[in-house]
Every structure is written in structure tokens, then in C-alpha cells.
Design an enzyme around this catalytic site. Structure first.
Site, mmCIF file in Angstrom:
data_model
loop_
_atom_site.group_PDB
_atom_site.id
_atom_site.type_symbol
_atom_site.label_atom_id
_atom_site.label_comp_id
_atom_site.label_asym_id
_atom_site.label_seq_id
_atom_site.Cartn_x
_atom_site.Cartn_y
_atom_site.Cartn_z
ATOM 1 N N HIS A 177 -80.781 38.473 18.075
ATOM 2 C CA HIS A 177 -81.441 39.116 16.936
ATOM 3 C C HIS A 177 -80.752 40.446 16.625
ATOM 4 O O HIS A 177 -80.315 41.155 17.532
ATOM 5 C CB HIS A 177 -82.921 39.334 17.236
ATOM 6 C CG HIS A 177 -83.694 39.699 16.011
ATOM 7 N ND1 HIS A 177 -83.710 40.973 15.505
ATOM 8 C CD2 HIS A 177 -84.440 38.940 15.168
ATOM 9 C CE1 HIS A 177 -84.446 40.987 14.401
ATOM 10 N NE2 HIS A 177 -84.899 39.772 14.172
ATOM 11 N N GLY A 187 -87.256 43.743 7.388
ATOM 12 C CA GLY A 187 -88.282 44.783 7.424
ATOM 13 C C GLY A 187 -88.158 45.793 6.309
ATOM 14 O O GLY A 187 -88.811 46.839 6.331
ATOM 15 N N LYS A 226 -92.087 40.077 17.114
ATOM 16 C CA LYS A 226 -91.443 41.327 17.574
ATOM 17 C C LYS A 226 -92.362 42.056 18.560
ATOM 18 O O LYS A 226 -93.061 41.406 19.327
ATOM 19 C CB LYS A 226 -91.041 42.182 16.364
ATOM 20 C CG LYS A 226 -90.192 41.377 15.361
ATOM 21 C CD LYS A 226 -89.499 42.208 14.332
ATOM 22 C CE LYS A 226 -88.682 41.325 13.400
ATOM 23 N NZ LYS A 226 -87.937 42.061 12.404
ATOM 24 N N GLY A 235 -90.687 37.739 10.111
ATOM 25 C CA GLY A 235 -91.167 38.877 10.897
ATOM 26 C C GLY A 235 -92.539 39.304 10.403
ATOM 27 O O GLY A 235 -93.561 38.695 10.723
ATOM 28 N N GLU A 294 -81.876 43.223 15.892
ATOM 29 C CA GLU A 294 -82.467 44.400 16.555
ATOM 30 C C GLU A 294 -81.955 44.512 17.989
ATOM 31 O O GLU A 294 -81.765 45.619 18.499
ATOM 32 C CB GLU A 294 -84.004 44.316 16.473
ATOM 33 C CG GLU A 294 -84.474 44.620 15.048
ATOM 34 C CD GLU A 294 -85.729 43.907 14.607
ATOM 35 O OE1 GLU A 294 -86.477 43.404 15.462
ATOM 36 O OE2 GLU A 294 -85.962 43.833 13.375
ATOM 37 N N SER A 318 -87.480 39.706 5.264
ATOM 38 C CA SER A 318 -88.516 39.907 4.239
ATOM 39 C C SER A 318 -88.915 38.616 3.524
ATOM 40 O O SER A 318 -89.208 38.629 2.325
ATOM 41 C CB SER A 318 -88.100 40.984 3.235
ATOM 42 O OG SER A 318 -87.883 42.227 3.910
ATOM 43 N N ASN A 323 -91.521 35.464 14.176
ATOM 44 C CA ASN A 323 -91.049 36.387 15.217
ATOM 45 C C ASN A 323 -91.978 37.594 15.194
ATOM 46 O O ASN A 323 -91.902 38.428 14.289
ATOM 47 C CB ASN A 323 -89.600 36.797 14.911
ATOM 48 C CG ASN A 323 -89.094 37.873 15.861
ATOM 49 O OD1 ASN A 323 -89.757 38.208 16.843
ATOM 50 N ND2 ASN A 323 -87.924 38.408 15.564
ATOM 51 N N GLU A 343 -79.838 36.165 9.154
ATOM 52 C CA GLU A 343 -80.708 37.303 8.891
ATOM 53 C C GLU A 343 -79.870 38.507 8.472
ATOM 54 O O GLU A 343 -79.373 39.253 9.328
ATOM 55 C CB GLU A 343 -81.512 37.656 10.142
ATOM 56 C CG GLU A 343 -82.421 36.545 10.623
ATOM 57 C CD GLU A 343 -83.631 37.090 11.380
ATOM 58 O OE1 GLU A 343 -84.741 36.729 11.016
ATOM 59 O OE2 GLU A 343 -83.443 37.894 12.311
HETATM 60 P P1 13P Z 1 -89.068 40.634 8.406
HETATM 61 O O1 13P Z 1 -89.606 39.317 7.927
HETATM 62 O O2 13P Z 1 -90.145 41.581 8.839
HETATM 63 O O3 13P Z 1 -88.109 41.232 7.438
HETATM 64 O O4 13P Z 1 -88.238 40.333 9.748
HETATM 65 C C1 13P Z 1 -87.308 39.306 9.745
HETATM 66 C C2 13P Z 1 -86.844 39.097 11.135
HETATM 67 O O5 13P Z 1 -86.186 39.958 11.708
HETATM 68 C C3 13P Z 1 -87.232 37.860 11.819
HETATM 69 O O6 13P Z 1 -86.564 37.710 13.021
#
Ligand code: 13P
Length: 251
Positions: free
Chosen positions: A96, A174, A12, A235, A98, A214, A10, A168
Site C-alpha cells: 500500500h 484520501g 486502515k 478506504g 501508505e 476516493s 481497507n 491506487e
Molecule cells: P480512500 O478511499 O480513503 O481514498 O483510500 C483508498 C485506499 O487507500 C484504499 O487502500
């Protein structure tokens, strides 16, 4: 029942068209036409069309990061399922954290998007996961159950089998903090049990549940070795071909 692993990146809100094509090309060059894992990359909308050309005839598939449930019309800023299909998108990330945290995504909008995506022939990656406060206060199970049942409301068993679920935990996204393999696996087993309640044992043994938060080369192998962790939604570590590839193809 053995489930084929599914690793998705992803990206983002990262990459210009040039960055995206370069990154996609590096991944395609390394992966080639066949792999023993399913692989998807999910660039921003603006890069889907060009990235689609780069990954054509490779084992890498294309995902989008969101979709709107309406088919067309006066919805400024939104993108429909048929628009995604028209540029070669196979998967779409829905719900997601976010989107839930910053852009008013609710269990209802997640359900509308999942319904529309399936009707259009897209394959949803449905995200669920608790915040740190929810975990600390003991609300984790309630939240995950509400999100999972909400996402699949009114979805037939046949369609539900086309979905992937991504667990997640918000506190691990992140932050560099990863769920331990046991924490991840326990949550995955919990989600699979909810899915069993909705669609039965056989469907639950087939549905793939990715872990996201992560995940990186250093911890992926152990996470992916868990009984109920069927892949990853990556991510940060998906933005460098080398680290994404080390998750896809562990040494
Ligand atoms: P990270 O791998 O940066 O923690 O993000 C995970 C994520 O939100 C994937 O959709």
C-alpha cells in the site's frame, strides 16, 4: 473473458474491536451468503479474530492490511502469514502506498511479502500507483512498471493468477480527488499489458485490477463500468456500512 468484480474495504488504522464487529455485522446482514461480486473487509490486526467470527458463513471474506515475510521469530511488532491464516484471513494487502511512503516499503519488501503470502496460501492484493509529482513529470509509466514487475519477480504464473492488483494513484487517496474513469481505465490497461508481458494473454485476461482512491457511491458505478476496472479498494467510504454497500450493490 468476464471477470467477477471484487470490492474490498481497507479500514486502515480505524475501528476498535466493538466498532469493527458492528460494521462487519451491518455488512454481513445486508450481503448475506451470496453475491455476484467478491467482497472482502480488511480491519486492523487487532480486530481480525473477532471480525472473522462475525463474517463466518457469509459471503464476506477477511483481509489483512500487511504481513511480514518471515515465518516467526524476533521481529517485534510484525505479524506472519501463519498468524493471519490462523484467524481466518484470506486476502492480504501488500505494498500500500501508505506503507511505501511512511514505513519504508520498497519493491523488494513487497516482493518478499507477496512470495511469502502465496507460499502460505494467502491471496495478495498488490498495490501500485504513482504520486502527483510522478504523474506530472511523466514518470508514471516507469514507476508503475517498476512496482508491478518488482512485486511479481520470481512469482510463477500459477501463483500470479491468485493475486489481485490494486491501482491506487497516491494523489487520489484520501484527498477526495478521484481519477477520472478514463484515467483509471488507461492505467489499468497499462498494468494489464505489463502483466501480459510477464504471464501471457490468457493470464492477463483473468487477473483482476481494482481501482482505489476516493472511490465512493457517487463515482463507483462509472469507474466500475470501465472495461479494465474489475473492482475497488475502498478506504474512507468503507468505514460506513451504507456507503460501502452502495458500492457493492449499486442501486
Ligand atoms: P480512500 O478511499 O480513503 O481514498 O483510500 C483508498 C485506499 O487507500 C484504499 O487502500
Amino acid at each position: 473473458m468476464s471477470r467477477k468484480k471484487f470490492i474490498a474495504g481497507n479500514w486502515k488504522m480505524n475501528t476498535t474491536v466493538d466498532d469493527a464487529c458492528r460494521l462487519a455485522q451491518e455488512i454481513v446482514t445486508a450481503v448475506g451468503k451470496a453475491t455476484d461480486v467478491d467482497i472482502a473487509i480488511c480491519p486492523p490486526y487487532t480486530n481480525l479474530s473477532e471480525v472473522s467470527k462475525v463474517i463466518k458463513e457469509s459471503a464476506v471474506t477477511l483481509g489483512a492490511q500487511d504481513v511480514h515475510w518471515e515465518t516467526s521469530g524476533a521481529y517485534t511488532g510484525k505479524v506472519s502469514c501463519s498468524m493471519l491464516k490462523s484467524v481466518g484471513v484470506t486476502y492480504v494487502i501488500i505494498g500500500h502506498s501508505e506503507q511505501r511512503q511512511y514505513f519504508h516499503e520498497t519493491d523488494e519488501t513487497v516482493n518478499k511479502k507477496v512470495t511469502a503470502a502465496l507460499a502460505a496460501g494467502l491471496l495478495p492484493i498488490v498495490c501500485v500507483g504513482e504520486t502527483l509529482d510522478e504523474r506530472k513529470s511523466g514518470a508514471m509509466d516507469t514507476v508503475i512498471e517498476r512496482q508491478t514487475k518488482g512485486a511479481f519477480r520470481g512469482i510463477s504464473r500459477e501463483d500470479a493468477l491468485k493475486c489481485t492488483i490494486a491501482y491506487e494513484p497516491v494523489w487520489a487517496i484520501g484527498t477526495g480527488e478521484t481519477a477520472t474513469p478514463k484515467q483509471a481505465n488507461d492505467a489499468h490497461i497499462f498494468i494489464r499489458n505489463i502483466y501480459t508481458g510477464l504471464y501471457g494473454d490468457q493470464a492477463a485476461s483473468q487477473i483482476r485490477i481494482q481501482y482505489g482512491g476516493s472511490m465512493k457511491p457517487e463515482n463507483a458505478k462509472e469507474l466500475l463500468a470501465q472495461s479494465d476496472v474489475d473492482g475497488g479498494l475502498i478506504g474512507g467510504a468503507s468505514l460506513k456500512a451504507a456507503s460501502f454497500l452502495r458500492i457493492v450493490q449499486p442501486a
